[in-house]
Structures are given as structure tokens and as C-alpha cells.
Scaffold this active site. Structure first.
Site, PDB file in Angstrom:
ATOM      1  CB  THR A  91      -0.791  -0.007   1.383  1.00  0.00           C
ATOM      2  OG1 THR A  91      -1.768  -1.086   1.118  1.00  0.00           O
ATOM      3  CG2 THR A  91      -1.669   1.155   1.321  1.00  0.00           C
ATOM      4  CB  CYS A 141      -7.888  -4.805   2.568  1.00  0.00           C
ATOM      5  SG  CYS A 141      -6.758  -5.554   1.416  1.00  0.00           S
TER       6      CYS A 141
HETATM    7  N1  PLP Z   1      -1.939  -4.566  -4.226  1.00  0.00           N
HETATM    8  C1  PLP Z   1      -2.500  -5.785  -4.326  1.00  0.00           C
HETATM    9  C2  PLP Z   1      -2.762  -6.429  -5.629  1.00  0.00           C
HETATM   10  C3  PLP Z   1      -2.697  -6.596  -3.302  1.00  0.00           C
HETATM   11  O1  PLP Z   1      -3.245  -7.904  -3.426  1.00  0.00           O
HETATM   12  C4  PLP Z   1      -2.523  -5.852  -1.956  1.00  0.00           C
HETATM   13  C5  PLP Z   1      -2.943  -6.817  -0.835  1.00  0.00           C
HETATM   14  O2  PLP Z   1      -3.729  -7.431  -0.700  1.00  0.00           O
HETATM   15  C6  PLP Z   1      -1.916  -4.676  -1.852  1.00  0.00           C
HETATM   16  C7  PLP Z   1      -1.612  -4.286  -3.016  1.00  0.00           C
HETATM   17  C8  PLP Z   1      -1.495  -3.983  -0.694  1.00  0.00           C
HETATM   18  O3  PLP Z   1      -0.675  -4.686  -0.010  1.00  0.00           O
HETATM   19  P1  PLP Z   1      -0.341  -4.751   1.504  1.00  0.00           P
HETATM   20  O4  PLP Z   1      -1.024  -5.525   2.198  1.00  0.00           O
HETATM   21  O5  PLP Z   1       1.363  -5.044   1.578  1.00  0.00           O
HETATM   22  O6  PLP Z   1      -0.538  -3.173   2.049  1.00  0.00           O
END
Ligand code: PLP
Length: 385
Positions: free
Chosen positions: A72, A328
Site C-alpha cells: 500500500t 482488506c
Molecule cells: N496490491 C495488491 C494487488 C494486493 O493484493 C495487496 C494486498 O492485498 C496490496 C496491493 C496491498 O499490500 P499490503 O497488504 O502490503 O499493503
């Protein structure tokens, strides 16, 4: 009770070797990497060695790897800084992106006066490349294209090389969210020539709270978090040394065992498709997730031929963890934006999506148990109607 984890696109269990490596580092190395004494130098050396391992695996410069707290943050850094510092006034993205790309792009439109353009996608969730090309050619504005390499819910893979060519021809910057694919596919980022990519350690059996952004040197990206000037000025804040060490170990293991794990997981995915098709009549699969050549091998998004908002709980009662959308968002069983974008209102009304996502630790026996429970739930629905 059995405990079966089939939600590896949300996060993966850490490899024992990664835990060992991190624990050893936690015990022995506690200096601040910015300190010039021996304790600090030791920590700095660990970090730089880790950065080099990752950079070498991706065929990029160590200075192009910027450690962040997660996928993120990496995506936020890239999108926000492209607007704030690189003169981007137009963002082209799709409706199927992860929330951290979607929300950030929307915020850029609302607060920074950026023109936000959505590329067309079809009912399978595939990007319309011709539409992308037309949109890029239709304006002289400095543009950032941000499209994910693999969709975390339906697994569709983007033709990154094709998008890169279109971006290069039209002078656009290209960011691809590779959170679901780095460490799962061999990737030569220098050859792919993308400008930006992102990674999160917890998607590849590493720790949570650490990731990196790949930032091509020539782009001149600048930081969002300022202060002590760590990460060559691109991300201030005392570094998460243990996280970095864990990320590098997880990455090294992922690359070393890539073919073996890919093979195992692909076989499991094929087996799951076959088992579910044999036992649940009318079952389908969302997006391209059942197309082995065009989808992420770790993800299968099932479309059950009945409505059951409680399916996640029913599976959990039997000890099986899957996902009904993206992890999420709070565990609520609301249909996700991705599913909403690709299915018709009638399909949404009458079917139930379930995302099954695999790792190297899953077994055929676990798939048998999943198929068994899903078959019983399906039979119950058939009798009720
Ligand atoms: N981008 C994608 C495609 C993801 O699947 C995720 C997490 O599910 C993220 C970004 C975000 O990653 P993080 O959980 O490390 O913030």
C-alpha cells in the site's frame, strides 16, 4: 478440528527459515543503520546486502529498490509522487485495481485536479489494450498508467510488455502493481522497462510490515515521507532492518524454489477445478481465474450457482479459510467492487463468489476436504430449491 488455510492471496504463513534469519538478526544486530559506529555499520551492511540480493534477482540497480512498510505504501509513494513531483496531470487506471491504487488515484483527482481516466475492461476483467492506446493518444497531458500485473481477486494477468510498449510510444509513465506476482514469476524488471513496481513481503512467506517500491532511477521520483533522508532520500524514517532481512530471505527462497512451487500450486489449482466441476453442477469461475495460461496460478475465483451470503462462515465452521472478496475490507460479505464490475446484476443476485488462493504448503487432501464441504453446501441449496 482441521484447520485449512486457502487465503494465501490475503497473506501467507512465514517460512521457518525466514523466522530463523530474522530472529538471529534481532538477537545480534541492533544498531541504527544511520549510525557511523560499528553497531550501525553492521545494521547498514545487512540492509544493503539484502537490497543487493533483491535487486540482482530483478536485474535492477540496488538504488532502485526503496524499502517501505508494505504494498500500500509503495503504491501510494509512486502515485502521489508522480503527481506531486513528476508533473503528472492525468492518471489512467482501471476499475479492477486494489483499493490502495483506486483510492489514491481518486484522491489525486479530487484534491490535485488530476484527470482520472478508466480504461475499458470486459466481462472477464481483461483490460482493453486498444482502448488504452486510444486514450493515451488522445491527450498531450503528462500521464501515469497504473494497472496491476495480476488481479488479487480474479487472478487475471496483464500483458505488461504490451502496456509498456504502448506507454513508451506515447511517453507515459507506467506503474504496475506487482504485489501478487513478484517472487511468484521470474521477472527481469530492467528488461520489462516498467517505471515503477511494488512488492509486499507477506505475500511471499515473508513478514508483514515490509515491502519495497521499484523506482526506475531515471524517473526522478521524490519522497512522500521526509525527515532523516534514509533510503537515499526517498523514504525517511529509521529502517525496519529485521523486516528487510526477512523480506530478502523470503525473496531469495521464492526465486530459488520458484519452478518447484509453481508446478505444485498449478497442479493443485488444476485439481481443484476438476474436483469442483465434477461435484458441483453449474459451477463456473470468475474472471480468467480458471484459464491457466492467463491467470495467476495462486488464485481461483469460484462462482457457485446459488446465493449464500454466509458461505465464508459455513466454511469456517468446518475449519476452512477462504475469501469472499478482498481481505482488506472487514470480513463483510458484500460483493466486492471487482466482482461487481465483471458480473451482471442477475449473476450477482444468483451466484456466490469464493476466492480460493493457494501456497506451496497446501495439499491435495486439503482440496478434497474443501470440495467435500462445498459439495454438501451446494446439495443443501439444491434441495431447498
Ligand atoms: N496490491 C495488491 C494487488 C494486493 O493484493 C495487496 C494486498 O492485498 C496490496 C496491493 C496491498 O499490500 P499490503 O497488504 O502490503 O499493503
Amino acid at each position: 478440528m482441521q484447520k485449512i488455510y486457502l487465503d494465501n492471496a490475503a497473506t501467507t504463513p512465514m517460512h521457518e527459515e525466514v523466522i530463523e534469519e530474522m530472529s538471529d538478526c534481532m538477537r545480534r544486530i541492533y544498531g541504527n543503520p544511520s549510525s557511523t559506529h560499528v553497531f550501525g555499520r553492521e545494521a547498514k551492511a545487512k540492509m544493503e546486502l539484502s537490497r543487493k540480493k533483491i535487486a540482482d534477482a530483478l536485474n535492477v540497480l540496488p538504488s532502485e529498490i526503496v524499502f517501505t512498510s508494505c504494498g500500500t505504501e509503495s503504491n501510494n509513494l509512486i502515485i502521489r509522487s508522480s503527481v506531486d513531483h513528476l508533473g503528472v496531470t492525468r492518471i489512467i487506471t482501471s476499475n479492477l485495481e486494489h483499493k490502495c491504487v483506486k483510492e489514491t488515484s481518486h484522491e489525486m483527482a479530487e484534491w490535485r485536479n488530476v484527470e482520472l481516466v478508466k480504461v475499458k475492461t470486459d466481462t472477464n476483467g481483461s483490460v482493453d489494450y486498444e482502448d488504452l492506446e486510444e486514450k493515451l493518444k488522445s491527450s498531450d497531458k503528462k500521464t501515469l498508467v497504473t494497472l496491476m500485473h495480476a488481479n488479487n481477486e480474479i487472478g487475471n494477468l496483464l500483458d505488461v510488455e504490451r502496456v509498456q510498449r504502448i506507454c513508451e510510444e506515447t511517453g507515459a509513465l507506467f506503474h504496475t502493481d506487482t504485489v501478487q506476482t513478484l517472487g511468484h514469476y521470474p521477472m527481469n524488471l530492467a528488461k520489462l522497462k516498467v517505471d515503477f513496481a511494488s512488492c509486499s513481503a507477506h505475500k511471499l512467506h515473508g513478514p508483514k510490515g515490509i515491502g519495497f517500491a521499484y523506482v526506475k532511477k531515471s524517473t526522478g521520483l521524490r519522497p512522500q515521507i521526509t525527515g532523516g533522508g534514509q533510503e537515499r532520500g526517498l523514504r525517511s524514517g529509521t529502517e525496519n532492518v529485521y523486516g528487510v532481512v526477512g523480506l530478502a530471505k523470503a525473496f531469495e527462497m521464492a526465486i530459488q524454489d520458484l519452478d518447484k512451487h509453481k508446478n505444485h500450486i498449478e497442479n493443485l489449482k488444476k485439481y481443484t477445478i476438476q474436483k469442483l466441476q465434477e461435484s458441483i453442477s453449474g459451477i463456473e469461475f470468475n474472471g480468467l481465474s480458471a484459464d491457466l495460461d492467463h491467470s495467476l496460478y495462486t488464485v481461483l475465483n469460484v462462482r457457485l450457482p446459488f446465493k449464500d451470503a454466509l458461505i465464508g462462515f459455513e466454511l469456517e465452521l468446518k475449519g476452512i479459510a477462504v475469501s469472499q472478496g478482498s481481505a482488506c475490507s472487514s470480513g463483510a460479505s458484500k460483493v466486492s467492487a471487482v466482482i461487481e464490475s465483471i458480473l451482471s446484476p442477475e449473476e450477482i443476485e444468483t451466484t456466490t463468489p469464493v476466492r480460493i488462493s493457494f501456497s506451496c504448503y497446501n495439499t491435495k487432501e486439503e482440496i478434497d476436504a474443501l470440495a467435500d464441504v462445498l459439495t454438501k453446501i451446494s446439495e443443501k441449496h439444491l434441495v431447498a430449491h
